[in-house]
Design a protein around this motif. Structure first.
Motif, PDB file in Angstrom:
ATOM      1  N   SER A 141      -3.301 -12.452   3.234  1.00 16.04           N
ATOM      2  CA  SER A 141      -3.192 -11.381   2.538  1.00 16.04           C
ATOM      3  C   SER A 141      -4.785 -10.998   2.131  1.00 16.04           C
ATOM      4  O   SER A 141      -5.218 -11.084   1.025  1.00 16.04           O
ATOM      5  CB  SER A 141      -2.455 -11.177   1.403  1.00 16.04           C
ATOM      6  OG  SER A 141      -2.436 -10.135   0.729  1.00 16.04           O
TER       7      SER A 141
ATOM      8  N   ASP B 174      -5.295  -8.973  -1.042  1.00 14.53           N
ATOM      9  CA  ASP B 174      -5.415  -9.494  -2.397  1.00 14.53           C
ATOM     10  C   ASP B 174      -6.611 -10.255  -2.522  1.00 14.53           C
ATOM     11  O   ASP B 174      -7.105 -10.201  -3.674  1.00 14.53           O
ATOM     12  CB  ASP B 174      -4.254 -10.509  -2.163  1.00 14.53           C
ATOM     13  CG  ASP B 174      -2.883  -9.740  -2.524  1.00 14.53           C
ATOM     14  OD1 ASP B 174      -2.696  -8.641  -3.104  1.00 14.53           O
ATOM     15  OD2 ASP B 174      -1.811 -10.347  -1.968  1.00 14.53           O
TER      16      ASP B 174
ATOM     17  N   ALA C  34      -2.726  -4.093   5.281  1.00 13.77           N
ATOM     18  CA  ALA C  34      -1.627  -4.141   4.604  1.00 13.77           C
ATOM     19  C   ALA C  34      -0.795  -3.025   4.387  1.00 13.77           C
ATOM     20  O   ALA C  34       0.378  -3.164   4.395  1.00 13.77           O
ATOM     21  CB  ALA C  34      -2.424  -4.047   3.100  1.00 13.77           C
ATOM     22  N   GLN C  35      -1.215  -1.976   4.971  1.00 17.12           N
ATOM     23  CA  GLN C  35      -0.357  -0.666   4.976  1.00 17.12           C
ATOM     24  C   GLN C  35       0.634  -1.070   6.346  1.00 17.12           C
ATOM     25  O   GLN C  35       1.926  -0.868   6.080  1.00 17.12           O
ATOM     26  CB  GLN C  35      -1.293   0.495   5.243  1.00 17.12           C
ATOM     27  CG  GLN C  35      -1.901   1.201   4.267  1.00 17.12           C
ATOM     28  CD  GLN C  35      -2.644   2.209   4.482  1.00 17.12           C
ATOM     29  OE1 GLN C  35      -3.205   2.421   5.712  1.00 17.12           O
ATOM     30  NE2 GLN C  35      -3.068   3.184   3.527  1.00 17.12           N
TER      31      GLN C  35
ATOM     32  N   GLU D 237       1.732  -3.830   7.217  1.00 16.89           N
ATOM     33  CA  GLU D 237       2.594  -4.863   6.689  1.00 16.89           C
ATOM     34  C   GLU D 237       3.692  -4.516   5.707  1.00 16.89           C
ATOM     35  O   GLU D 237       4.391  -5.457   5.067  1.00 16.89           O
ATOM     36  CB  GLU D 237       1.720  -6.212   6.559  1.00 16.89           C
ATOM     37  CG  GLU D 237       1.106  -6.763   7.641  1.00 16.89           C
ATOM     38  CD  GLU D 237       0.134  -7.858   7.411  1.00 16.89           C
ATOM     39  OE1 GLU D 237       0.202  -8.319   6.226  1.00 16.89           O
ATOM     40  OE2 GLU D 237      -0.200  -8.511   8.207  1.00 16.89           O
TER      41      GLU D 237
ATOM     42  N   LYS E 146       2.623  -3.716   2.661  1.00 17.66           N
ATOM     43  CA  LYS E 146       2.149  -4.625   1.522  1.00 17.66           C
ATOM     44  C   LYS E 146       1.238  -3.485   0.449  1.00 17.66           C
ATOM     45  O   LYS E 146       0.822  -3.930  -0.711  1.00 17.66           O
ATOM     46  CB  LYS E 146       0.819  -5.768   1.729  1.00 17.66           C
ATOM     47  CG  LYS E 146       1.738  -6.894   2.531  1.00 17.66           C
ATOM     48  CD  LYS E 146       1.097  -7.830   2.633  1.00 17.66           C
ATOM     49  CE  LYS E 146       1.598  -9.097   3.271  1.00 17.66           C
ATOM     50  NZ  LYS E 146       0.771 -10.233   3.604  1.00 17.66           N
TER      51      LYS E 146
ATOM     52  N   ASN F  26      -2.302  -0.013  -4.560  1.00 19.19           N
ATOM     53  CA  ASN F  26      -0.839  -0.496  -4.802  1.00 19.19           C
ATOM     54  C   ASN F  26      -0.007   0.054  -3.708  1.00 19.19           C
ATOM     55  O   ASN F  26      -0.333   1.020  -3.323  1.00 19.19           O
ATOM     56  CB  ASN F  26      -0.331  -0.413  -6.051  1.00 19.19           C
ATOM     57  CG  ASN F  26      -1.048  -1.224  -6.976  1.00 19.19           C
ATOM     58  OD1 ASN F  26      -1.418  -2.213  -6.909  1.00 19.19           O
ATOM     59  ND2 ASN F  26      -1.161  -0.486  -8.404  1.00 19.19           N
TER      60      ASN F  26
END
Length: 193
Positions: free
Chosen positions: A80, A83, A142-143, A145, A147, A193
């Motif tokens: 990740s 993160d 992240a987008q 996936e 997340k 987020n």
């Protein structure tokens, strides 16, 4: 007849010089400051660094680029990466006052060298642009996936994080208080987020 053999490690010398540049900037750092920090004489200095203070400064900036390269490897291997980026920013609220007052060598260089030295400015800008590309990659991942709820363009968000980083290195000098900075960091990171 050969001179005395070199008995020092060039990278260690650059690290010592980097600390001086980080505190004072390029222009305010004297040769005497560098010699004292590096614990070498002027002859050894010029034998090792033919380009003098400018060469040492350029190598100090490149040393920061290597730090970014290490972070890139970590990001690429992370499950990740977004993160990991958040953790990096959060860790800044756990550093000491002196570190806060130093700010960022790369950001400091851009501010000091704009309109003064295009080469140094360009070197520093390229480091921040590399960082921006890492952010863009991590945000896009992240987008994709699922997340991240925020679907703003990764390029815009990547630039936002560079803006946050640059501004943070001013505000941490204004408020070198970890509790104050922690709140600021969390507010800024909420966009991811």
């Amino acid at each position: 007849m050969r001179g005395r053999p070199t008995i020092f490690n060039e990278e260690q010398l650059i690290e010592k010089a980097q600390k001086v540049f980080w505190e004072k900037g390029f222009n305010a750092t004297s040769l005497e400051d560098l010699l004292q920090a590096m614990q070498i004489g002027s002859g050894s200095f010029y034998n090792t660094f033919k380009g003098g203070k400018k060469e040492v400064f350029s190598k100090a900036v490149q040393l920061r680029r290597r730090g970014l390269s290490d972070f890139k490897k970590e990001l690429m291997q992370s499950e990740s990466p977004i993160d990991l980026i958040k953790d990096f920013f959060r860790s800044l609220a756990q550093t000491d006052r002196y570190t806060h007052l130093l700010g960022c060598l790369i950001v400091n260089t851009i501010i000091e060298m704009t309109f003064v030295d295009d080469t140094f400015e360009d070197e520093a800008v390229s480091v921040l642009k590399e960082m921006e590309q890492l952010y863009i990659w991590a945000i896009a991942k992240a987008q994709q996936e699922g997340k991240m709820k925020n679907q703003t363009s990764p390029e815009i968000l990547g630039r936002y994080l560079v803006t946050f980083w640059s501004g943070f290195n001013v505000i941490r000098r204004m408020y070198p208080d970890n509790e104050v900075l922690k709140t600021q960091i969390e507010m800024q990171l909420s966009i991811l987020n």
